[in-house]
Design a protein around this motif. Structure first.
Motif, short mmCIF file in Angstrom:
data_model
loop_
_atom_site.label_atom_id
_atom_site.label_comp_id
_atom_site.label_asym_id
_atom_site.label_seq_id
_atom_site.Cartn_x
_atom_site.Cartn_y
_atom_site.Cartn_z
N ILE A 53 0.86 -1.19 0.00
CA ILE A 53 0.00 0.00 0.00
C ILE A 53 0.89 1.23 0.00
O ILE A 53 1.80 1.36 0.79
CB ILE A 53 -0.92 0.04 1.23
N GLY A 54 0.66 2.11 -0.92
CA GLY A 54 1.49 3.30 -0.96
C GLY A 54 1.88 3.65 -2.36
O GLY A 54 1.04 3.78 -3.22
N ALA A 78 1.53 -1.72 -7.32
CA ALA A 78 0.37 -1.70 -6.41
C ALA A 78 -0.06 -3.11 -6.03
O ALA A 78 -1.24 -3.36 -5.77
CB ALA A 78 -0.80 -0.92 -7.04
N GLN A 80 -0.38 -5.69 -7.84
CA GLN A 80 -1.10 -6.46 -8.85
C GLN A 80 -0.24 -7.56 -9.46
O GLN A 80 -0.73 -8.39 -10.21
CB GLN A 80 -1.68 -5.54 -9.93
N TYR A 83 -0.68 -11.92 -7.90
CA TYR A 83 -1.35 -13.06 -8.54
C TYR A 83 -1.34 -12.88 -10.06
O TYR A 83 -2.31 -13.17 -10.74
CB TYR A 83 -2.77 -13.19 -8.00
N SER A 85 -1.63 -10.39 -12.02
CA SER A 85 -2.78 -9.67 -12.56
C SER A 85 -2.45 -8.23 -12.94
O SER A 85 -3.28 -7.33 -12.80
CB SER A 85 -3.93 -9.71 -11.54
N MET B 1 2.04 -20.17 -4.15
CA MET B 1 1.18 -18.99 -4.26
C MET B 1 0.93 -18.40 -2.88
O MET B 1 0.73 -19.13 -1.92
CB MET B 1 -0.13 -19.42 -4.92
N GLU B 2 0.94 -17.10 -2.81
CA GLU B 2 0.72 -16.43 -1.53
C GLU B 2 -0.69 -16.67 -1.00
O GLU B 2 -1.65 -16.70 -1.77
CB GLU B 2 0.89 -14.93 -1.71
N GLU B 3 -0.81 -16.84 0.29
CA GLU B 3 -2.12 -17.13 0.88
C GLU B 3 -3.06 -15.94 0.75
O GLU B 3 -2.66 -14.79 0.78
CB GLU B 3 -1.95 -17.50 2.36
N ILE B 4 -4.34 -16.28 0.61
CA ILE B 4 -5.39 -15.28 0.58
C ILE B 4 -5.82 -15.00 2.03
O ILE B 4 -5.81 -15.92 2.85
CB ILE B 4 -6.58 -15.86 -0.22
N ALA B 255 -6.28 -1.27 -6.29
CA ALA B 255 -5.06 -1.96 -5.85
C ALA B 255 -4.17 -1.05 -5.02
O ALA B 255 -3.60 -1.46 -4.01
CB ALA B 255 -4.29 -2.49 -7.07
N ILE B 256 -4.09 0.21 -5.43
CA ILE B 256 -3.25 1.16 -4.69
C ILE B 256 -3.75 1.32 -3.27
O ILE B 256 -2.96 1.50 -2.34
CB ILE B 256 -3.22 2.50 -5.45
N GLY B 258 -5.04 -1.03 -1.57
CA GLY B 258 -4.99 -2.31 -0.87
C GLY B 258 -5.84 -3.42 -1.44
O GLY B 258 -5.82 -4.53 -0.92
N THR B 260 -6.98 -6.56 -3.56
CA THR B 260 -6.24 -7.71 -4.07
C THR B 260 -6.85 -8.15 -5.40
O THR B 260 -8.07 -8.30 -5.49
CB THR B 260 -6.30 -8.86 -3.06
N TYR B 261 -6.01 -8.34 -6.41
CA TYR B 261 -6.50 -8.69 -7.75
C TYR B 261 -6.12 -10.09 -8.18
O TYR B 261 -4.96 -10.50 -8.03
CB TYR B 261 -6.00 -7.66 -8.79
N MET B 262 -7.08 -10.83 -8.72
CA MET B 262 -6.84 -12.17 -9.24
C MET B 262 -7.60 -12.36 -10.54
O MET B 262 -8.83 -12.38 -10.54
CB MET B 262 -7.31 -13.22 -8.24
N LEU B 263 -6.85 -12.50 -11.64
CA LEU B 263 -7.48 -12.86 -12.91
C LEU B 263 -7.46 -14.39 -13.01
O LEU B 263 -6.95 -15.08 -12.11
CB LEU B 263 -6.72 -12.23 -14.08
N MET B 285 -7.78 -20.33 -8.84
CA MET B 285 -7.04 -19.56 -9.83
C MET B 285 -6.17 -20.50 -10.65
O MET B 285 -5.40 -21.27 -10.10
CB MET B 285 -6.15 -18.54 -9.13
N GLU B 287 -4.26 -20.57 -14.66
CA GLU B 287 -4.07 -19.99 -15.98
C GLU B 287 -4.46 -21.00 -17.05
O GLU B 287 -4.32 -22.20 -16.85
CB GLU B 287 -2.61 -19.59 -16.17
N GLU B 290 -2.33 -24.11 -17.88
CA GLU B 290 -1.47 -24.44 -16.75
C GLU B 290 -1.78 -25.85 -16.27
O GLU B 290 -2.93 -26.25 -16.19
CB GLU B 290 -1.76 -23.42 -15.62
#
Ligand SMILES: Cc1cc2nc3c(=O)[nH]c(=O)nc-3n(C[C@H](O)[C@H](O)[C@H](O)COP(=O)(O)OP(=O)(O)OC[C@H]3O[C@@H](n4cnc5c(N)ncnc54)[C@H](O)[C@@H]3O)c2cc1C
Ligand SMILES: Nc1nc2c(ncn2[C@@H]2O[C@H](COP(=O)(O)OP(=O)(O)O)[C@@H](O)[C@H]2O)c(=O)[nH]1
Ligand SMILES: [Mg+2]
Lengths: 226, 470
Positions: A53-54, A78, A80, A83, A85, B1-4, B255-256, B258, B260-263, B285, B287, B290
């Motif tokens: 954040i920032g 940011a 993105q 994941y 994205s 993959m990082e935890e949600i 996103a800026i 905070g 969280t984005y997941m396509l 998630m 791809e 994949e």
């Protein structure tokens, strides 16, 4: 935005040159991308900053010599990238990129390599890329923490035609040097001979919606390169 | 993959413009947001796609095995909108863009002209829509006396102030019909037509006899005139690289702050509590191409915002839109070689109930290589067969067409319920209007349903307290 250029704007400046370039950061999450930006722009570091954040849209100016000023318009991910994205908007018209890995995490260099490939596929042909092995302070304290040797990374950088630095956002080692090296490699001369495109508001039919303030704007920019 | 994270305040499904604006606003206001999309790109139904993707989205447009896009240069030099819309320069979307500083990521350019057709076939005239009383006087659309009447009408609209009865010309607009207003100024049918359809931008004539619509109509004309006055050539602006930049810009805002984005993420299950309200979500998630199971996760959430495609059982079809995306290698005849435009063919001119719209952009907006023009012809479907005939008057306007992409009528969806019962708040499909005003109405409406209060965007950027800021 293509490189934005202003020439001879300053009174008595003679051949003063001012060019603005878009810089993007890439690399695995938590390698220190946002921290490098924060160090470069604000000369700060924060151990406990919530990751990401920032730093959203920052500018910083480097004076290469008395005549030449380069302004970076810096885009952080940011978060993105976490994941995979990131949006195409992010790469669009980037003039330069800092691809970061963590020298204490071998896998982060592999990620960096795949970002370099992605950039070479998606971005501007002439993009200047700098590889940054970050967290140098950690191995200065404890040499056995190093997971990527300088020689290995340097060899890869040379082969892929990248600038290369080992950095520490924490101690600021090599941070200014890295951005200065990028500035020196950018086509300032070419940009200065361009048509002086300065974003939509500066070209025919372009509109300024009245909100593009740029924090940290300095130098010969006097507000018209928005 | 990082935890949600184990829980979020809000999960948003789909990265269309409506969802991205709401996601961005929620994040700025401090909500913890998880935003996903099943596709590998941002934008959903409001994305801009490259030429290869467009051909592949319309398999009937080419012979399998051939690669017709190759003769048009690099596919990635094309950003072709899936929804035919332009931004009113004084409209609500512009206001939201400026209020949130998303204008930092997107550059805009004027649309060069706004036109309206009168008459049909070879006798059709195409004229610039008069933007104010002065232009009305010069317009070829009207005879001499009618010009004076139109000027009086437009002067009255410009001076209208709801709070000041002396500007009302003796009418009560909240009670009056527009027909009464037109009658009062003695406007001819053709003038009513272009005022109602190309300035107020009504797609049908239903507004004329609707009691209370006079005020709405006057407001719409004022929006048109004020938008026109802002930059001069047309009331519209358009983002460089296409409308698909808009959802990306708002996603970046989210996103800026905070978000969280997941396509590439498919919803596996939505969990509801005993009270019928949503409690959480399971998703994967992965791809395309994949190997393996992908990244499976589960998280709790208090609310879901989604586009209609994520909840087919909770939406209904509210109409059908017809659309033909056309690639030209010339500007449109009789439009002063404009590099971009809107052209409206009012229903009355071609024996229809709904207007036909043409929205055209070109390399001037970095959406295609030099020398090409992308025109989208659209209308609301009125028949149940031979839809290409419905668009014919618009297609004729275009002259020679290099490529034409047209599918079956596109169903437009709306939610069956407001969402307060299950805390699942659904957006509407992008409608047939030529701009984003109804989309921003939907954003405000969804915000009201989801948050129980009015959305105030003014001042959002003043709340910015980022490391990045001074
Ligand atoms: C500049 C501007 C442009 C707009 N453009 C459109 C547009 O192109 N399409 C659109 O659907 N809405 C448009 N709207 C929104 C529209 O005016 C209404 O706010 C919206 O349809 C919601 O209507 P309502 O239910 O609040 O009814 P009200 O606004 O109270 O309307 C009263 C009645 O008029 C009917 N009505 C409303 N809009 C229309 C219309 N366009 N044609 C025929 N009947 C109508 C309603 O169904 C209702 O029966 C626009 C608004 C503005 C300010
Ligand atoms: N020791 C050390 N830690 C760092 C350095 N740079 C970043 N960090 C830490 O690494 C973590 C992730 O940093 P961040 O900048 O958010 O990474 P990003 O996800 O790549 O943007 C944070 O806890 C930082 O404090 C560095 O040079 N040295
Ligand atoms: Mg970061």
């Amino acid at each position: 935005m293509a490189a934005r250029m202003q020439q001879g704007g300053r009174p008595g400046g003679g051949g003063a040159r001012f060019a603005q370039f878009k810089l993007v950061l890439l690399g695995e999450s938590a390698v220190g991308k946002s921290s490098l930006v924060l160090r470069f722009v604000k000369d700060q570091f924060d151990d406990y900053r919530e990751s990401t954040i920032g730093a959203a849209f920052l500018t910083q100016t480097i004076a290469l010599d008395e005549q030449t000023t380069v302004k970076f318009e810096i885009w952080d991910t940011a978060g993105q990238e976490r994941y995979k994205s990131l949006a195409p908007m992010y790469y669009r018209n980037a003039n330069c990129a800092v691809v970061v890995y963590d020298i204490t995490q071998a896998s982060s260099l592999d990620k960096a390599k795949s970002w370099v490939k992605e950039l070479q596929r998606q971005a501007n042909e002439n993009i200047v890329i700098c590889l940054a092995g970050n967290k140098l302070d950690l191995v200065t304290e404890q040499p056995d923490k190093r997971a990527v040797t300088t020689a290995d990374a340097e060899a890869y950088a040379q082969e892929a035609n990248l600038l290369f630095f080992e950095t520490s956002a924490k101690t600021s080692e090599n941070v200014k040097e890295l951005f200065t090296a990028i500035a020196r490699k950018l086509p300032i001369e070419q940009a200065s001979q361009g048509r002086g495109a300065r974003g939509a508001a500066g070209r025919p039919g372009g509109v300024d919606l009245g909100s593009r303030q740029e924090p940290g704007a300095q130098g010969g920019a006097s507000g018209c390169n928005c | 993959m990082e935890e949600i994270a184990p829980s979020y305040d809000l999960v948003v499904l789909g990265t269309g413009l409506t969802e991205c604006i709401l996601s961005g606003v929620a994040s700025v206001k401090g909500a913890k947001v998880l935003h996903m999309d099943r596709n590998d790109h941002y934008g959903g139904a409001s994305a801009s796609v490259n030429l290869e993707t467009l051909f592949k989205a319309y398999p009937n447009s080419y012979t399998p095995g051939t690669e017709p896009w190759k003769k048009y240069g690099r596919p990635n030099d094309w950003n072709i909108d899936l929804v035919p819309k332009l931004l009113m320069s004084n409209g609500e979307l512009t206001n939201i863009l400026v209020s949130t500083d998303v204008t930092r990521y997107i550059e805009f350019r004027q649309v060069a002209g706004s036109y309206v057709q009168q008459g049909q076939g070879s006798r059709a005239t195409v004229a610039k829509v008069p933007s104010d009383a002065g232009e009305a006087l010069r317009s070829p659309l009207m005879g001499l006396f009618e010009k004076r009447r139109a000027r009086n009408f437009l002067n009255w609209v410009a001076a209208f102030d709801e709070a000041n009865p002396s500007t009302h010309n003796g009418m009560n607009l909240t009670q009056a019909t527009m027909r009464q207003v037109y009658d009062k100024f003695g406007l001819e049918a053709t003038t009513r037509d272009f005022v109602g359809h190309s300035m107020a931008l009504y797609t049908t004539d239903d507004y004329i006899d609707n009691r209370g619509m006079a005020k709405n109509c006057v407001e719409r004309i004022r929006l048109y005139v004020n938008s026109m006055a802002r930059y001069g050539k047309s009331p519209y602006i358009y983002p460089l690289y296409g409308l698909g930049e808009l959802p990306q810009g708002f996603a970046r805002l989210s996103a800026i702050y905070g978000g969280t984005y997941m396509l590439n993420t498919n919803v596996d299950e939505i969990k509801y509590g005993a009270d019928g309200k949503v409690e959480g979500i399971k998703a994967t998630m992965k791809e395309r191409g994949e190997a393996g199971e992908g990244f499976k996760f589960e998280t709790k959430c208090k609310k879901i915002i989604a586009d209609p495609s994520y909840f087919p059982d909770k939406v209904q079809v509210v109409g059908h839109m017809l659309k033909a995306i056309c690639i030209l290698n010339h500007p449109i005849d009789k439009t002063d070689n404009s590099d971009s435009l809107q052209l409206i063919i009012p229903q009355s001119q071609v024996g229809r109930k709904h207007d036909i719209y043409i929205a055209m952009v070109s390399s001037a907006h970095n959406v295609c290589p030099k020398g090409y023009y992308i025109a989208i012809v659209s209308t609301v479907a009125e028949t149940s067969a031979n839809h290409h005939l419905e668009l014919q008057p618009g297609l004729e306007r275009l002259g020679k067409i290099e490529e034409q992409f047209m599918g079956p009528p596109i169903p437009l969806y709306g939610p069956k319920a407001g969402g307060e019962a299950d805390n699942v708040f659904l957006s509407k499909s992008y409608d047939a209007s030529s701009h984003f005003e109804t989309m921003t109405d939907d954003v405000r409406d969804m915000y009201r349903r989801a948050e129980g209060q009015e959305l105030v965007v003014e001042g959002l950027k003043d709340g910015q307290n980022l490391v990045a800021e001074e």
